[in-house]
Design a protein around this motif. Structure first.
Motif, PDB file in Angstrom:
ATOM      1  N   ALA A  63       0.846  -1.202   0.000  1.00 46.74           N
ATOM      2  CA  ALA A  63       0.000   0.000   0.000  1.00 46.74           C
ATOM      3  C   ALA A  63       0.880   1.251   0.000  1.00 46.74           C
ATOM      4  N   ALA A  64       1.988   1.213   0.743  1.00 44.40           N
ATOM      5  CA  ALA A  64       2.912   2.351   0.773  1.00 44.40           C
ATOM      6  C   ALA A  64       3.560   2.558  -0.591  1.00 44.40           C
ATOM      7  N   LEU A  65       3.882   1.470  -1.290  1.00 45.57           N
ATOM      8  CA  LEU A  65       4.454   1.588  -2.634  1.00 45.57           C
ATOM      9  C   LEU A  65       3.454   2.238  -3.578  1.00 45.57           C
ATOM     10  N   ARG A  66       2.202   1.794  -3.529  1.00 47.75           N
ATOM     11  CA  ARG A  66       1.185   2.382  -4.403  1.00 47.75           C
ATOM     12  C   ARG A  66       0.994   3.870  -4.091  1.00 47.75           C
ATOM     13  N   ALA A  67       0.944   4.219  -2.809  1.00 45.86           N
ATOM     14  CA  ALA A  67       0.797   5.623  -2.418  1.00 45.86           C
ATOM     15  C   ALA A  67       1.993   6.449  -2.896  1.00 45.86           C
ATOM     16  N   GLU A  68       3.194   5.886  -2.792  1.00 42.06           N
ATOM     17  CA  GLU A  68       4.397   6.567  -3.274  1.00 42.06           C
ATOM     18  C   GLU A  68       4.306   6.832  -4.774  1.00 42.06           C
ATOM     19  N   ILE A  70       1.590   7.127  -6.634  1.00 49.02           N
ATOM     20  CA  ILE A  70       0.554   8.137  -6.863  1.00 49.02           C
ATOM     21  C   ILE A  70       1.091   9.527  -6.502  1.00 49.02           C
ATOM     22  N   ASN A  71       1.806   9.619  -5.372  1.00 46.03           N
ATOM     23  CA  ASN A  71       2.379  10.904  -4.951  1.00 46.03           C
ATOM     24  C   ASN A  71       3.407  11.419  -5.941  1.00 46.03           C
ATOM     25  N   GLN A  75       3.288  14.952  -7.759  1.00 46.16           N
ATOM     26  CA  GLN A  75       4.346  15.904  -7.447  1.00 46.16           C
ATOM     27  C   GLN A  75       5.180  16.293  -8.659  1.00 46.16           C
ATOM     28  N   PHE A  76       5.499  15.313  -9.499  1.00 46.32           N
ATOM     29  CA  PHE A  76       6.419  15.567 -10.607  1.00 46.32           C
ATOM     30  C   PHE A  76       5.747  15.582 -11.981  1.00 46.32           C
ATOM     31  N   GLY A  77       4.435  15.365 -12.031  1.00 48.35           N
ATOM     32  CA  GLY A  77       3.745  15.347 -13.320  1.00 48.35           C
ATOM     33  C   GLY A  77       4.201  14.211 -14.215  1.00 48.35           C
TER      34      GLY A  77
END
Length: 140
Positions: A63-68, A70-71, A75-77
């Motif tokens: 879940a943390a990998l998926r959130a990373e 998405i972020n 953040q970087f487009g």
């Protein structure tokens, strides 16, 4: 007579549709691949739930990998994609097994690859009326 033929045709169509859309949980590597596709690629919790054990799943790391991912996209487009390779199934013991897999995480922007990394992961599966993912951990 025509009504009976139509009803028979509808029955056959329903059976064929049911067989084609049936969730296959017979093999641990196939379940792991399906889980990864629904969770990391499609990002659908509802679809992924079809491949997760009934209770006690430890999926915080994935879940943390998926959130990373998405972020990073926000953040970087960029566009972050995940593919997997080298699925290796450990011998099952008492309805429990694990699948080792390499996740290849690639970032791209404007069709140009900007980053790529490979991470080894281990997925724990339990046979609950077919194999289901009950844990995911990133290997050191």
């Amino acid at each position: 007579m025509l009504t009976l033929l139509c009803l028979g045709g509808v029955g056959i169509a329903v059976l064929l549709y049911d067989e084609e859309t049936k969730i296959d949980r017979a093999e641990p590597d196939q379940v792991t691949s399906s889980f990864l596709r629904t969770y990391l690629v499609n990002r659908s919790d509802d679809e992924a739930a079809l491949y997760i054990c009934a209770s006690g799943a430890k999926l915080e790391e994935i879940a943390a990998l998926r959130a990373e991912n998405i972020n990073r996209e926000a953040q970087f487009g960029t566009s972050v994609s995940v593919v997997w390779e080298s699925l290796t199934v450990a011998p099952a013991t008492g309805g429990v097994t694990s699948v080792s897999v390499d996740l290849v995480i690639t970032g791209s922007k404007g069709g140009v690859q900007t980053s790529s990394r490979t991470e080894p992961w281990s997925f724990q599966l339990i046979d609950q009326d077919g194999w289901r993912v009950c844990g995911a951990t990133k290997e050191p």
